[in-house]
Design a protein around this motif. Structure first.
Motif, PDB file in Angstrom:
ATOM      1  N   LEU A 294       0.859  -1.185   0.000  1.00 14.25           N
ATOM      2  CA  LEU A 294       0.000   0.000   0.000  1.00 14.25           C
ATOM      3  C   LEU A 294       0.896   1.237   0.000  1.00 14.25           C
ATOM      4  O   LEU A 294       1.125   1.854   1.040  1.00 14.25           O
ATOM      5  N   PRO A 295       1.417   1.625  -1.166  1.00 14.83           N
ATOM      6  CA  PRO A 295       2.358   2.754  -1.219  1.00 14.83           C
ATOM      7  C   PRO A 295       1.703   4.080  -0.861  1.00 14.83           C
ATOM      8  O   PRO A 295       0.497   4.276  -1.048  1.00 14.83           O
ATOM      9  N   VAL A 296       2.517   4.982  -0.326  1.00 19.47           N
ATOM     10  CA  VAL A 296       2.065   6.326   0.044  1.00 19.47           C
ATOM     11  C   VAL A 296       2.877   7.348  -0.746  1.00 19.47           C
ATOM     12  O   VAL A 296       4.100   7.252  -0.825  1.00 19.47           O
ATOM     13  N   GLU A 297       2.189   8.307  -1.347  1.00 24.89           N
ATOM     14  CA  GLU A 297       2.846   9.359  -2.114  1.00 24.89           C
ATOM     15  C   GLU A 297       3.374  10.452  -1.188  1.00 24.89           C
ATOM     16  O   GLU A 297       4.528  10.850  -1.272  1.00 24.89           O
ATOM     17  N   LYS A 298       2.510  10.943  -0.270  1.00 25.68           N
ATOM     18  CA  LYS A 298       2.927  12.022   0.612  1.00 25.68           C
ATOM     19  C   LYS A 298       1.947  12.159   1.770  1.00 25.68           C
ATOM     20  O   LYS A 298       0.774  11.811   1.644  1.00 25.68           O
ATOM     21  N   VAL A 299       2.453  12.652   2.901  1.00 25.15           N
ATOM     22  CA  VAL A 299       1.625  12.914   4.074  1.00 25.15           C
ATOM     23  C   VAL A 299       1.544  14.423   4.297  1.00 25.15           C
ATOM     24  O   VAL A 299       2.568  15.112   4.311  1.00 25.15           O
ATOM     25  N   PHE A 300       0.318  14.941   4.461  1.00 27.53           N
ATOM     26  CA  PHE A 300       0.080  16.365   4.683  1.00 27.53           C
ATOM     27  C   PHE A 300      -0.557  16.575   6.053  1.00 27.53           C
ATOM     28  O   PHE A 300      -1.229  15.691   6.588  1.00 27.53           O
ATOM     29  N   GLY A 301      -0.396  17.764   6.614  1.00 29.96           N
ATOM     30  CA  GLY A 301      -1.118  18.146   7.818  1.00 29.96           C
ATOM     31  C   GLY A 301      -2.527  18.582   7.462  1.00 29.96           C
ATOM     32  O   GLY A 301      -2.820  18.901   6.299  1.00 29.96           O
ATOM     33  N   LEU A 302      -3.413  18.633   8.454  1.00 32.26           N
ATOM     34  CA  LEU A 302      -4.796  19.039   8.196  1.00 32.26           C
ATOM     35  C   LEU A 302      -4.871  20.429   7.566  1.00 32.26           C
ATOM     36  O   LEU A 302      -5.693  20.678   6.680  1.00 32.26           O
ATOM     37  N   GLU A 303      -4.004  21.332   8.029  1.00 30.67           N
ATOM     38  CA  GLU A 303      -4.036  22.703   7.510  1.00 30.67           C
ATOM     39  C   GLU A 303      -3.563  22.786   6.059  1.00 30.67           C
ATOM     40  O   GLU A 303      -3.739  23.822   5.404  1.00 30.67           O
ATOM     41  N   GLU A 304      -2.995  21.708   5.550  1.00 35.29           N
ATOM     42  CA  GLU A 304      -2.540  21.660   4.160  1.00 35.29           C
ATOM     43  C   GLU A 304      -3.547  20.964   3.256  1.00 35.29           C
ATOM     44  O   GLU A 304      -3.193  20.467   2.192  1.00 35.29           O
ATOM     45  N   ILE A 305      -4.822  20.944   3.646  1.00 38.95           N
ATOM     46  CA  ILE A 305      -5.826  20.188   2.919  1.00 38.95           C
ATOM     47  C   ILE A 305      -5.956  20.630   1.465  1.00 38.95           C
ATOM     48  O   ILE A 305      -6.201  19.805   0.581  1.00 38.95           O
ATOM     49  N   ALA A 306      -5.790  21.915   1.168  1.00 36.55           N
ATOM     50  CA  ALA A 306      -5.905  22.370  -0.220  1.00 36.55           C
ATOM     51  C   ALA A 306      -4.838  21.712  -1.085  1.00 36.55           C
ATOM     52  O   ALA A 306      -5.128  21.193  -2.169  1.00 36.55           O
ATOM     53  N   ASP A 307      -3.591  21.715  -0.608  1.00 30.31           N
ATOM     54  CA  ASP A 307      -2.508  21.070  -1.352  1.00 30.31           C
ATOM     55  C   ASP A 307      -2.723  19.559  -1.407  1.00 30.31           C
ATOM     56  O   ASP A 307      -2.441  18.921  -2.436  1.00 30.31           O
ATOM     57  N   ALA A 308      -3.211  18.978  -0.316  1.00 30.55           N
ATOM     58  CA  ALA A 308      -3.426  17.540  -0.262  1.00 30.55           C
ATOM     59  C   ALA A 308      -4.504  17.107  -1.256  1.00 30.55           C
ATOM     60  O   ALA A 308      -4.359  16.087  -1.946  1.00 30.55           O
ATOM     61  N   ALA A 309      -5.589  17.880  -1.347  1.00 25.62           N
ATOM     62  CA  ALA A 309      -6.671  17.545  -2.274  1.00 25.62           C
ATOM     63  C   ALA A 309      -6.189  17.633  -3.718  1.00 25.62           C
ATOM     64  O   ALA A 309      -6.511  16.779  -4.553  1.00 25.62           O
ATOM     65  N   ARG A 310      -5.389  18.658  -4.005  1.00 19.92           N
ATOM     66  CA  ARG A 310      -4.855  18.788  -5.360  1.00 19.92           C
ATOM     67  C   ARG A 310      -3.887  17.653  -5.667  1.00 19.92           C
ATOM     68  O   ARG A 310      -3.875  17.109  -6.778  1.00 19.92           O
ATOM     69  N   ALA A 311      -3.067  17.270  -4.698  1.00 23.03           N
ATOM     70  CA  ALA A 311      -2.116  16.173  -4.902  1.00 23.03           C
ATOM     71  C   ALA A 311      -2.841  14.860  -5.137  1.00 23.03           C
ATOM     72  O   ALA A 311      -2.392  14.021  -5.930  1.00 23.03           O
ATOM     73  N   SER A 312      -3.982  14.668  -4.464  1.00 21.83           N
ATOM     74  CA  SER A 312      -4.740  13.433  -4.635  1.00 21.83           C
ATOM     75  C   SER A 312      -5.291  13.297  -6.042  1.00 21.83           C
ATOM     76  O   SER A 312      -5.462  12.187  -6.545  1.00 21.83           O
ATOM     77  N   ALA A 313      -5.567  14.430  -6.690  1.00 21.28           N
ATOM     78  CA  ALA A 313      -6.116  14.413  -8.052  1.00 21.28           C
ATOM     79  C   ALA A 313      -5.033  14.439  -9.121  1.00 21.28           C
ATOM     80  O   ALA A 313      -5.347  14.430 -10.315  1.00 21.28           O
TER      81      ALA A 313
END
Length: 325
Positions: A294-313
């Motif tokens: 189960l590979p992981v690309e990156k871990v973000f903090g909650l306050e980084e949700i905008a970057d995390a959502a964009r990274a997920s897409a």
């Protein structure tokens, strides 16, 4: 506690933000869990947008799966003891520091399994193994799936290999073939090449493809159906590109193809406890011994949700995006 909250439906990178909210208290039969990591799934983002089968009332929390530690138990709770590291799926509001969940639904995590893998244990892997079970295929059978480089696609390929089922994977970019090969997943064809059907023939030969999984919609669904043998089954798992499917009527009529939908919210509750336990045991064993990854690309903090959502897409992502409170 800190939690991600949305005041309205919309783009996850715009409508989600961190807010201070009351820490929940576990009621009868419940457990309070301190969240360690929580993954971002497509269905989480669809829920935020308001385009999923489940539409929460606004304002709403977000996230559904996590790995965490049991902090407290409610009255009469029948589940893992306080201090136990656990995983859970379907825990709406998982993108927070704490969540309350049904104690019996918590899955204790073995020591040899890391947090990153444990945080993804339920939703995607269990969906993948339940999907494979739903296909009712046997050792030696061929199946075909698109989005082969997605989280579920990767897991289906690994689980199928362990069961002796052959999987033809379809991806939309040539680079996806190499990405999957790095993970030990072969028999993958990129559909951005005009000669991709010839490549399919090279991989499968004359063997019948008895079942297919579509997670894209549009013409991609028709591509999967076109590869099925007579009496083949198409299971619709998602609709990443289009809410409608473009399927040639001739393929359905002359091959007698059966089309079925798969929605975990319907499939899981109907599954017997014995079946659920057996499938989960297969998953835990495979992840623990390294057979399933189960590979992981990156871990973000909650306050980084905008970057995390964009990274997920982001196309070409090689692992899951996780959130850490």
């Amino acid at each position: 506690m800190r939690a991600l909250v949305q005041p309205q439906f919309g783009d996850p990178s715009e409508v989600l933000s961190v807010e201070e909210v009351p820490t929940p208290e576990p009621g009868p039969g419940q457990a309070l869990v301190r969240v360690l990591l929580s993954p971002i799934h497509n269905h989480d983002l669809w829920t935020v947008r308001g385009s999923y089968g489940f539409k929460p009332e606004m304002p709403a929390r977000a996230g559904t799966e996590l790995v965490g530690v049991v902090e407290a138990l409610g009255e009469g709770a029948d589940g893992p003891e306080v201090g136990t590291r656990v995983a859970i799926g379907g825990a709406f509001g998982a993108w927070a520091e704490y969540v309350v969940a049904t104690a019996r639904a918590l899955i204790p995590i073995p020591e040899q399994m890391g947090d990153e893998a444990a945080s993804q244990l339920v939703s995607m892997p269990f969906s993948a193994i339940a999907l494979l079970d739903f296909l009712e295929v046997s050792e030696g059978d061929w199946i075909v799936q698109n989005t082969a480089n997605g989280a579920v696609g990767r897991m289906v390929a690994q689980l199928a290999k362990a069961r002796g089922v052959r999987v033809l994977g379809l991806v939309r970019r040539a680079a996806g073939v190499d990405e999957l090969r790095e993970q030990g997943i072969d028999d993958v064809v990129a559909t951005d090449d005009d000669g991709w059907r010839d490549r399919v023939k090279e991989v499968v030969g004359d063997a019948p493809i008895v079942a297919g999984v579509d997670s894209v919609g549009g013409s991609a669904a028709g591509d999967v159906v076109s590869l099925l043998a007579e009496d083949g089954v198409l299971v619709v798992f998602g609709a990443m590109a289009s809410p409608t499917m473009a399927i040639a009527s001739g393929d359905v009529i002359f091959k007698q193809v059966v089309i079925k939908g798969f929605w975990a919210s319907k499939i899981f509750p109907a599954m017997s406890g014995e079946k659920r336990a057996a499938l989960m045991g297969e998953l835990v064993a495979g992840i623990s011994d390294g057979t399933l990854t189960l590979p992981v690309e990156k871990v973000f903090g909650l306050e980084e949700i905008a970057d995390a959502a964009r990274a997920s897409a982001q196309p070409g992502r090689r692992g899951k995006i996780l959130l850490r409170p």
